[in-house]
Design an enzyme around this catalytic site. Sequence first.
Site, PDB file in Angstrom:
ATOM      1  N   HIS A  95     -16.748  11.167  -2.988  1.00 23.62           N
ATOM      2  CA  HIS A  95     -15.258  10.408  -3.014  1.00 23.62           C
ATOM      3  C   HIS A  95     -15.173   9.803  -4.465  1.00 23.62           C
ATOM      4  CE1 HIS A  95     -13.560  11.486   1.292  1.00 23.62           C
ATOM      5  NE2 HIS A  95     -14.793  12.115   1.310  1.00 23.62           N
ATOM      6  N   TYR A 133      -8.658  12.807   4.293  1.00 24.61           N
ATOM      7  CA  TYR A 133      -9.055  13.166   2.567  1.00 24.61           C
ATOM      8  C   TYR A 133      -7.557  12.912   1.866  1.00 24.61           C
ATOM      9  CZ  TYR A 133     -10.581  14.770  -1.538  1.00 24.61           C
ATOM     10  OH  TYR A 133     -10.764  14.742  -2.596  1.00 24.61           O
ATOM     11  N   ASP A 175     -15.979  20.288  -7.431  1.00 27.07           N
ATOM     12  CA  ASP A 175     -15.985  20.874  -6.841  1.00 27.07           C
ATOM     13  C   ASP A 175     -15.823  22.060  -7.722  1.00 27.07           C
ATOM     14  OD1 ASP A 175     -16.786  19.296  -5.035  1.00 27.07           O
ATOM     15  OD2 ASP A 175     -15.271  20.430  -3.223  1.00 27.07           O
ATOM     16  N   GLU A 183      -5.296  23.899  -6.232  1.00 28.82           N
ATOM     17  CA  GLU A 183      -5.344  23.280  -5.194  1.00 28.82           C
ATOM     18  C   GLU A 183      -4.316  22.038  -4.723  1.00 28.82           C
ATOM     19  OE1 GLU A 183      -9.491  21.963  -2.569  1.00 28.82           O
ATOM     20  OE2 GLU A 183     -10.032  23.572  -4.129  1.00 28.82           O
ATOM     21  N   SER A 214     -17.099  26.082  -0.387  1.00 26.44           N
ATOM     22  CA  SER A 214     -15.975  27.305  -0.267  1.00 26.44           C
ATOM     23  C   SER A 214     -14.511  27.638  -1.009  1.00 26.44           C
ATOM     24  CB  SER A 214     -16.317  27.600   1.479  1.00 26.44           C
ATOM     25  OG  SER A 214     -14.784  27.462   2.243  1.00 26.44           O
ATOM     26  N   SER A 215     -13.953  26.628  -0.692  1.00 29.07           N
ATOM     27  CA  SER A 215     -12.294  27.158  -1.847  1.00 29.07           C
ATOM     28  C   SER A 215     -12.857  27.036  -3.109  1.00 29.07           C
ATOM     29  CB  SER A 215     -10.933  26.037  -1.076  1.00 29.07           C
ATOM     30  OG  SER A 215     -11.471  24.512  -1.406  1.00 29.07           O
TER      31      SER A 215
END
Length: 415
Positions: free
Chosen positions: A48, A255, A203, A191, A158-159
């Site tokens: 984070h 989130y 990511d 995203e 995974s995204s």
Amino acid sequence: MTAHGAAAPATERPHGAQHSAAQFAAVYGAAPTGIWAAPGRVNLIGEHTDYNDGFVMPLALPHTTLAAASPRTDGVLRLHSGGADGGIVELRLDELRPTPMDTAARSASARGGGGRRAGGWAAYPAGVVWAMREAGLPVGGADLHYDSTVPTGAGLSSSAALEVATAFALNDLYGLGQEPQRLAQLAQRAENAFVGVPCGIMDQTAAACCTGGHALFLDTRDLTRRQIPFDLAGEGLRLLVVDTRVKHELGDGAYAERRAGCERGARALGVRALREVPYAHLDEALAGLAGEPVVQALVRHIVTENHRVEEVIACLDAGRTRAIGPLLTAGHASLRDDFKISCRELDLAVDTALTAGALGARMTGGGFGGSAIVLVEETVAAAVGAAVTEAFAAAGHAAPRIFEAVAGAGAHRVA
């Protein structure tokens, strides 16, 4: 982030360039122009911190999402996933608009649905096309088929694997000449703005830029990178991933709430981002947030986590790999107590592993489920994994999926 359907297959599903090419041909009636791969990731330390302009240290997994692709000249985007029901999703490029998924759509995507619109799992690759075109890149239509071994809902990104595989495919299909970091930024834009998940850049950068045998130190403020050798096997160590199989949805507000709290803390402290709060002045900063205990806790985690990243790097540079274990464990305590994003399954995995002899353990990923990582001596790896599995059974939890994390390569063309 979870991949929402297109990267939904279990790791046991048939996977590889030959399989993807055959599936593409079965769906679209012709062989693909090429096949591209992008990996999932585990984050060794630095959780984070990316949306706070801080430090992160991910490594790519050998688990990948494959995108078999061919260009089209009619302005149509066709998407198909080996891990989702519903057949081909067909979209027109000139009709792509950001339509962040609502709760119902997220639920459908988690079940592998998504329909024939830029929602569900299809929002992720559609968003990449939209982001590239919005940036002025001459991206045309395409046929794409996806297969994946990256577990979804496991905190293994995974995204991002889905997005980055798409970006690399389109980059090559249309000769765009974009560098991996730029493709990662476009995937993040997809995203954030198209899907509606306020993720940081870690990511996508991990999926695009990691190299085999290394952990990636990334400064998310200026995007400088350093590849740090990470050969655990050579030192008689193993890094286990414990997928609790507890699914989480980072777009459901939790989130975003933590991100907003961090931004509130930065404003209160008069800094652009919490990256600017020195570890040596943490107590002073926390005193300045008196009366806001929730924000205090968020700030404490971010500042101490950035410091832990720096400590891990110092240990690895000095050849003291085993010394990172306590830093991993301290990171878990901070995520559990200050950020409050752990859960009973993650805590059980960490506590059991430590009791069984692990050098260190912590949750990894966005939280609210997903996976833990466990640093162990090779000689006790099997015993630690068995202890965690037994503890889950005794607690009435589903059996965890446990596998070794070996630092793999970032996105690349495979065929």
